[in-house]
Scaffold this active site. Structure first.
Site, PDB file in Angstrom:
ATOM      1  N   ASP A  53       0.847  -1.196   0.000  1.00  0.00           N
ATOM      2  CA  ASP A  53       0.000   0.000   0.000  1.00  0.00           C
ATOM      3  C   ASP A  53       0.877   1.239   0.000  1.00  0.00           C
ATOM      4  OD1 ASP A  53      -1.964   1.951   0.463  1.00  0.00           O
ATOM      5  OD2 ASP A  53      -1.913   1.614   2.638  1.00  0.00           O
ATOM      6  N   ASN A  55      -0.617   4.594  -0.331  1.00  0.00           N
ATOM      7  CA  ASN A  55      -1.329   5.816   0.026  1.00  0.00           C
ATOM      8  C   ASN A  55      -1.920   5.799   1.433  1.00  0.00           C
ATOM      9  OD1 ASN A  55      -3.459   4.073  -0.284  1.00  0.00           O
ATOM     10  ND2 ASN A  55      -4.429   5.177  -1.997  1.00  0.00           N
ATOM     11  N   ASP A  57      -4.181   3.845   2.874  1.00  0.00           N
ATOM     12  CA  ASP A  57      -5.571   3.456   3.129  1.00  0.00           C
ATOM     13  C   ASP A  57      -5.700   2.014   3.601  1.00  0.00           C
ATOM     14  OD1 ASP A  57      -5.085   2.035   0.801  1.00  0.00           O
ATOM     15  OD2 ASP A  57      -6.796   2.858  -0.314  1.00  0.00           O
ATOM     16  N   ASP A  61      -2.017  -1.528  -3.653  1.00  0.00           N
ATOM     17  CA  ASP A  61      -2.404  -0.824  -4.874  1.00  0.00           C
ATOM     18  C   ASP A  61      -1.388  -1.056  -5.986  1.00  0.00           C
ATOM     19  OD1 ASP A  61      -0.277   1.032  -4.130  1.00  0.00           O
ATOM     20  OD2 ASP A  61      -1.724   2.013  -2.813  1.00  0.00           O
ATOM     21  N   ASP A 130      -6.618 -11.768 -14.538  1.00  0.00           N
ATOM     22  CA  ASP A 130      -7.683 -12.634 -14.034  1.00  0.00           C
ATOM     23  C   ASP A 130      -8.997 -12.211 -14.687  1.00  0.00           C
ATOM     24  OD1 ASP A 130      -9.108 -14.460 -12.442  1.00  0.00           O
ATOM     25  OD2 ASP A 130      -7.807 -14.069 -10.731  1.00  0.00           O
ATOM     26  N   ASP A 232     -11.531 -17.461 -14.335  1.00  0.00           N
ATOM     27  CA  ASP A 232     -12.098 -17.841 -13.048  1.00  0.00           C
ATOM     28  C   ASP A 232     -13.387 -18.643 -13.219  1.00  0.00           C
ATOM     29  OD1 ASP A 232     -12.273 -17.297  -9.987  1.00  0.00           O
ATOM     30  OD2 ASP A 232     -14.230 -16.662 -10.739  1.00  0.00           O
ATOM     31  N   GLU A 286      -9.485 -21.954 -14.308  1.00  0.00           N
ATOM     32  CA  GLU A 286      -9.572 -22.460 -12.941  1.00  0.00           C
ATOM     33  C   GLU A 286     -10.410 -23.728 -12.963  1.00  0.00           C
ATOM     34  OE1 GLU A 286     -10.824 -20.931  -8.501  1.00  0.00           O
ATOM     35  OE2 GLU A 286     -11.994 -20.283 -10.220  1.00  0.00           O
ATOM     36  N   HIS A 353      -4.919 -17.837  -3.467  1.00  0.00           N
ATOM     37  CA  HIS A 353      -5.755 -16.963  -2.644  1.00  0.00           C
ATOM     38  C   HIS A 353      -6.951 -17.671  -2.021  1.00  0.00           C
ATOM     39  CE1 HIS A 353      -7.466 -17.197  -6.626  1.00  0.00           C
ATOM     40  NE2 HIS A 353      -8.615 -16.763  -6.160  1.00  0.00           N
ATOM     41  N   ASP A 354      -7.203 -18.911  -2.390  1.00  0.00           N
ATOM     42  CA  ASP A 354      -8.377 -19.632  -1.906  1.00  0.00           C
ATOM     43  C   ASP A 354      -8.056 -20.725  -0.892  1.00  0.00           C
ATOM     44  OD1 ASP A 354     -10.448 -18.294  -3.242  1.00  0.00           O
ATOM     45  OD2 ASP A 354     -10.050 -19.391  -5.100  1.00  0.00           O
TER      46      ASP A 354
END
Length: 580
Positions: A53, A55, A57, A61, A130, A232, A286, A353-354
């Site tokens: 990150d 910025n 938040d 990004d 993706d 996906d 996928e 990520h899963d």
């Protein structure tokens, strides 16, 4: 079966199945092999919310990725896959897309995307986009129009079932607390289909206008210069639109009744003709169906469909608190390699990520064995036939975070599973124990860059907490340690890049009955390598066959090798690679 384990099992079935350019190694001759650049890649997967990150938040990004491109380049990898960065209301962290030609505000701008892609290409790093087109967001303009009236031009962009026909036959939803994939919408007195969240209505691929929309979207990104597409949940785009009743026992082969629909191959051939054949890109879906025949039908070269299979059978191993048996692990990867030895091409991975963190599931994440088991698992990924996918942070040995309270979780699957367990009177303690081990949020915690506040990920409050072990496990610390997981990873990537035998060579399992050691060879013409991996906390002695009597050591994740004549003793989670 417990709710979380069932949900994960169904999900995997749904999903199944520096600035200098890199040195160009002089390659030995490779005979009788169809060489492709995407076969020779090492893919680094980045979950953009969690990488860097810039910025404050608390959300990663595109500028953060640009800032860290020299680091990515230093790993030796030559391709990056980003999870979705399109405009999205974030019901499912970007897998619910409201505009396929815009960048999510949290991530940045299209100008920053163009700069990121350009800077990757300057470093000879290719980029995988993706593509999420089994469903859109319910906030996409198409769905907003579709739900207005039954005669709206966008009505047939989605699957609708008129209420006057009665309730539609049951379909399972992965992300719905009640597991129901049909959602009633009072505006037009009809139900719409959502295999995932109710905010992710399924697109109607039977409508040629929808397919053309998708092809145009992919062309938009291909024209920008992306090098590949990850599709996906793509095996579910074709559906039997009569939606007949599901037979008893359908849960045992969900793909047979939910995926690989009647027109899937027609659509893939059309996609190949419209998009893939016109650009120097590759595509991976996928999932790979429910069997080898399904997988080959998707990716064999003469099919003119996709290029690479991404099966989930390996991820089915170890989905319980009891762990897994190495024999099962060996069997899965040996069978899939054998099935694709002559035709088609596989992906090789142990995390994404899963799923939970690789070292926490397949290794040991305690301080004593974390580094060794992390190195050993990366050795496996990078010495198998197929294209390796490495998940961000696994080069460091990042571990599960292990939340204790449901309030700590961000993942929609975790939250809805919790609600479902309560509604059904299930064992909530058991659910939470399984969630702590298997939750997708384990693999989504922020990248650990250094030992400063928030591990150098953000100056603000991170969207997910930083793992407490970041002071020991981070890039800065490991970069300065020649024996670290990070520097070992660089070494093993370099070995793969310089040796085609690790890409194209034949695979042969040896010592198949050893309960601790996974041993195999890779052979291509005059190149021959032996890989020995101890998947246990025990010192394990093995007797090497005669043909390995004088092997040349190439890689060792320990400082020494214990060997006497033909007997070799592997330390806990030791990884060895030899020429022979």
């Amino acid at each position: 079966m417990k709710n979380l384990i069932f949900c994960l099992a169904i999900f995997f079935l749904f999903a199944s199945c520096n600035d200098d350019k890199k040195e160009e190694a002089e390659e030995p001759e490779v005979s009788n092999i169809q060489k492709e650049w995407w076969k020779e890649a090492v893919i680094y997967q980045i979950y953009p919310r969690s990488f860097k990150d810039t910025n404050g938040d608390g959300v990663g990004d595109l500028k953060g990725i640009i800032q860290k491109l020299d680091y990515i380049d230093s790993l030796g990898v030559n391709m990056v896959w980003l999870n979705p960065i399109y405009s999205s209301p974030n019901a499912d962290n970007g897998y619910d897309i409201s505009d396929y030609r815009a960048i999510m505000d949290e991530f940045g701008t299209m100008e920053e995307f163009d700069l990121m892609l350009s800077e990757m290409h300057k470093r000879d790093i290719k980029f995988v986009m993706d593509v999420v087109v089994n469903h859109s967001s319910d906030e996409h303009e198409w769905f907003q129009e579709s739900r207005k009236s039954r005669d709206n031009p966008y009505r047939d962009y989605y699957h609708w079932w008129p209420a006057e026909k009665g309730e539609p036959n049951y379909r399972y939803s992965l992300f719905d607390p009640k597991g129901e994939a049909w959602k009633y919408d009072s505006i037009t007195n009809a139900y719409y289909l959502h295999y995932f969240s109710k905010k992710q209505p399924d697109l109607n691929w039977e409508n040629p206008k929808v397919r053309q929309e998708v092809y145009d979207i992919m062309k938009f990104w291909a024209e920008k210069g992306v090098d590949g597409f990850r599709l996906d949940a793509f095996q579910f785009v074709s559906k039997d639109t009569t939606f007949p009743p599901l037979p008893e026992g359908y849960e045992k082969d969900v793909i047979k009744y939910y995926g690989m629909g009647p027109n899937l191959h027609k659509y893939l051939k059309e996609l190949n003709q419209e998009v893939l054949s016109k650009y120097d890109v590759f595509a991976v879906s996928e999932g790979a169906g429910s069997n080898f025949e399904d997988a080959h039908s998707l990716v064999d070269a003469d099919r003119n469909e996709l290029q690479m299979a991404y099966h989930f059978k390996g991820m089915d191993v170890g989905n319980s608190l009891e762990g897994y048996k190495l024999s099962e692990f060996k069997e899965v990867y040996t069978k899939w390699d054998s099935a694709f030895a002559k035709e088609g091409w596989l992906s090789i991975f142990l995390a994404n990520h899963d799923v939970p963190r690789m070292v926490s599931k397949f290794g040991i994440d305690s301080p004593e064995f974390r580094a060794a088991s992390s190195k050993m698992l990366n050795t496996f990924i990078l010495t198998m036939r197929g294209t390796p996918y490495v998940y961000y942070g696994d080069e460091l040995g990042m571990t599960n975070i292990g939340f204790d309270s449901i309030s700590q979780y961000q993942d929609i699957v975790a939250k809805n599973g919790y609600e479902k367990t309560i509604n059904e009177g299930g064992d909530i303690d058991q659910y939470m124990a399984e969630l702590k081990f298997l939750s997708r949020d384990n693999g989504r915690t922020p990248m650990q860059w250094d030992n400063s506040d928030n591990a150098g990920f953000t100056t603000g409050t991170p969207w997910l907490p930083i793992n407490e072990n970041f002071e020991e496990i981070n890039v800065q610390t490991q970069n300065n340690d020649p024996n670290s997981c990070l520097n070992y990873f660089r070494e093993i990537v370099k070995l793969r890049m310089e040796n085609p035998v690790l890409v194209y060579g034949d695979y042969q399992l040896i010592l198949p009955d050893n309960k601790n050691v996974y041993a195999y060879t890779r052979e291509l013409d005059d190149q021959k390598m032996l890989i020995l991996l101890n998947f246990s906390t025990e010192n394990t002695s093995i007797e090497l066959p005669e043909k390995f009597s004088k092997p040349e050591l190439l890689i060792n994740n320990y400082s020494e090798v214990q060997r006497k004549n033909s007997k070799l003793t592997l330390k806990p989670y030791q990884a060895l690679i030899f020429n022979y």
